[in-house]
Design an enzyme around this catalytic site. Structure first.
Site, PDB file in Angstrom:
ATOM      1  N   SER A 132      -0.897   7.408  -1.483  1.00  0.00           N
ATOM      2  CA  SER A 132      -0.054   7.416  -2.691  1.00  0.00           C
ATOM      3  C   SER A 132       1.412   7.121  -2.358  1.00  0.00           C
ATOM      4  CB  SER A 132      -0.162   8.766  -3.403  1.00  0.00           C
ATOM      5  OG  SER A 132       0.369   9.786  -2.574  1.00  0.00           O
ATOM      6  N   SER A 168       4.415   0.517  -2.296  1.00  0.00           N
ATOM      7  CA  SER A 168       5.360   0.378  -3.398  1.00  0.00           C
ATOM      8  C   SER A 168       5.522   1.764  -4.008  1.00  0.00           C
ATOM      9  CB  SER A 168       4.848  -0.635  -4.425  1.00  0.00           C
ATOM     10  OG  SER A 168       3.591  -0.215  -4.906  1.00  0.00           O
ATOM     11  N   HIS A 169       6.204   1.883  -5.141  1.00  0.00           N
ATOM     12  CA  HIS A 169       6.492   3.207  -5.689  1.00  0.00           C
ATOM     13  C   HIS A 169       5.197   3.990  -5.968  1.00  0.00           C
ATOM     14  CE1 HIS A 169       8.669   6.362  -7.601  1.00  0.00           C
ATOM     15  NE2 HIS A 169       8.066   6.183  -8.751  1.00  0.00           N
ATOM     16  N   ARG A 170       4.931   5.015  -5.137  1.00  0.00           N
ATOM     17  CA  ARG A 170       3.742   5.890  -5.229  1.00  0.00           C
ATOM     18  C   ARG A 170       2.419   5.116  -5.240  1.00  0.00           C
ATOM     19  NH1 ARG A 170       7.224   8.088  -3.832  1.00  0.00           N
ATOM     20  NH2 ARG A 170       8.472   9.706  -4.817  1.00  0.00           N
ATOM     21  N   ARG A 171       2.438   3.980  -4.543  1.00  0.00           N
ATOM     22  CA  ARG A 171       1.216   3.171  -4.464  1.00  0.00           C
ATOM     23  C   ARG A 171       1.110   2.566  -3.067  1.00  0.00           C
ATOM     24  NH1 ARG A 171      -0.243   5.095  -8.363  1.00  0.00           N
ATOM     25  NH2 ARG A 171      -0.317   4.422 -10.522  1.00  0.00           N
TER      26      ARG A 171
END
Ligand SMILES: Cc1cc2nc3c(=O)[nH]c(=O)nc-3n(C[C@H](O)[C@H](O)[C@H](O)COP(=O)(O)OP(=O)(O)OC[C@H]3O[C@@H](n4cnc5c(N)ncnc54)[C@H](O)[C@@H]3O)c2cc1C
Length: 292
Positions: A132, A168-171
């Site tokens: 995440s 990437s943002h929380r991915r």
């Protein structure tokens, strides 16, 4: 189903998962195993692949909802010591996929290595955090990750760079495979000032914990420009309830489950809140949680 002798003793059937999940709810895993070594882990994954059994990896269980109907496949826990080892070499720290984030941060700080302190207080393991791209205070785990050792579903082990993980943002693009370990590139720092910084971050983080609440999850990713906590409070969704779960009244970015909560309550609440936010603000909140 036939199990090779070498792994048969590891496999448990219809194993209750709720005890390992922060929300404390959800159905059983058809098969569950806690390998005690890397070779056992590899054998389990190879067997599952040959038999066409889906595999799911369990880290700290802080970002998961398991449906009441359970998980039809093999759930592998990464909790055994050999899958959680930590080591440092100059300014690099290597951590097993099952290592707890709290252990990783304190290990790095005690070796006077800076760069992971912002993860202090985030529950979970290295594997879950990489999937995440967990972070706080504007810094995420991907930003200090140099390479990741992956066990593919066919049982082969390879190393990939952080560019391939597509953070990437929380991915990230990780998650289909088993994260065996990760190496972080950190900065040599002064031990005393780093320790003080960690203590300060710990005090800030602790002040935002919900006292006395244990069954908890963080359902949404901050959308950018505004925190989910602010957004949900501003549009009056703090405290919203669905069956046995509700958004915290004090910190509405957190979902709190009671003794009577079910996974369906969680999923219904998340969807209701998402729809309300979309309707009132046009923001389509993305889920942070993995649903099994
Ligand atoms: C109270 C609370 C506060 C939180 N605060 C933050 C925060 O500040 N910032 C933030 O980013 N997140 C936060 N989270 C979310 C969560 O803690 C992180 O996403 C965490 O890193 C998940 O790790 P885990 O080991 O618990 O993962 P799990 O819940 O066990 O698993 C999550 C996903 O990762 C996969 N996974 C786990 N380990 C592996 C592995 N070794 N290999 C492959 N896949 C794996 C699982 O299969 C699953 O798909 C918070 C959660 C709670 C409950």
């Amino acid at each position: 189903m036939q199990f090779p002798d070498s792994i048969a003793h590891l496999i448990q059937f219809d194993y209750p998962l709720a005890q390992h999940l922060w929300l404390g709810i959800g159905g059983p895993a058809r098969y569950y195993a806690e390998p005690t070594s890397r070779s056992e882990l590899i054998e389990l994954v190879r067997w599952a692949s040959q038999e066409g059994v889906p595999v799911r990896v369990l880290g700290g269980g802080s970002n998961l909802i398991a449906r009441e109907s359970g998980v039809d496949g093999l759930v592998i826990s990464m909790a055994a010591g050999p899958l959680c080892e930590l080591s440092t070499d100059a300014n690099r720290l290597t951590a097993g996929g099952g290592a707890k984030l709290s252990h990783v941060v304190t290990h790095a700080v005690s070796a006077a290595l800076a760069g992971l302190e912002h993860l202090l207080g985030i529950p979970g393991t290295v594997g879950g955090a990489l999937v995440s791209n967990a972070g706080a205070g504007g810094r995420d785990i991907g930003s200090v990750t140099e390479k990741i050792e992956i066990l593919s579903r066919d049982g082969s082990v390879k190393s990939i760079g952080s560019d391939e993980a597509q953070f990437s943002h929380r991915r990230s693009d990780l998650g289909g495979d088993v994260i065996l370990s990760a190496t972080f590139r950190l900065e040599k720092s002064d031990l005393e000032s780093l320790t003080k910084r960690m203590q300060k971050l710990w005090i800030i983080r602790n002040s935002s914990q919900l006292p006395g609440v244990s069954k908890i999850a963080m359902p949404f990713v901050d959308p950018g420009g505004v925190t989910t906590q602010r957004l949900l409070a501003d549009i009056g969704l703090a405290g919203t309830r669905e069956g046995g779960v509700s958004l915290s009244a004090e910190q509405p970015n957190l979902l709190v489950a009671t003794e009577t909560a079910t996974s369906n309550d969680c999923l219904r609440l998340i969807e209701r809140v998402r729809q309300q936010v979309l309707l009132q603000t046009g923001i389509d909140l993305q889920s942070n949680l993995q649903i099994w």
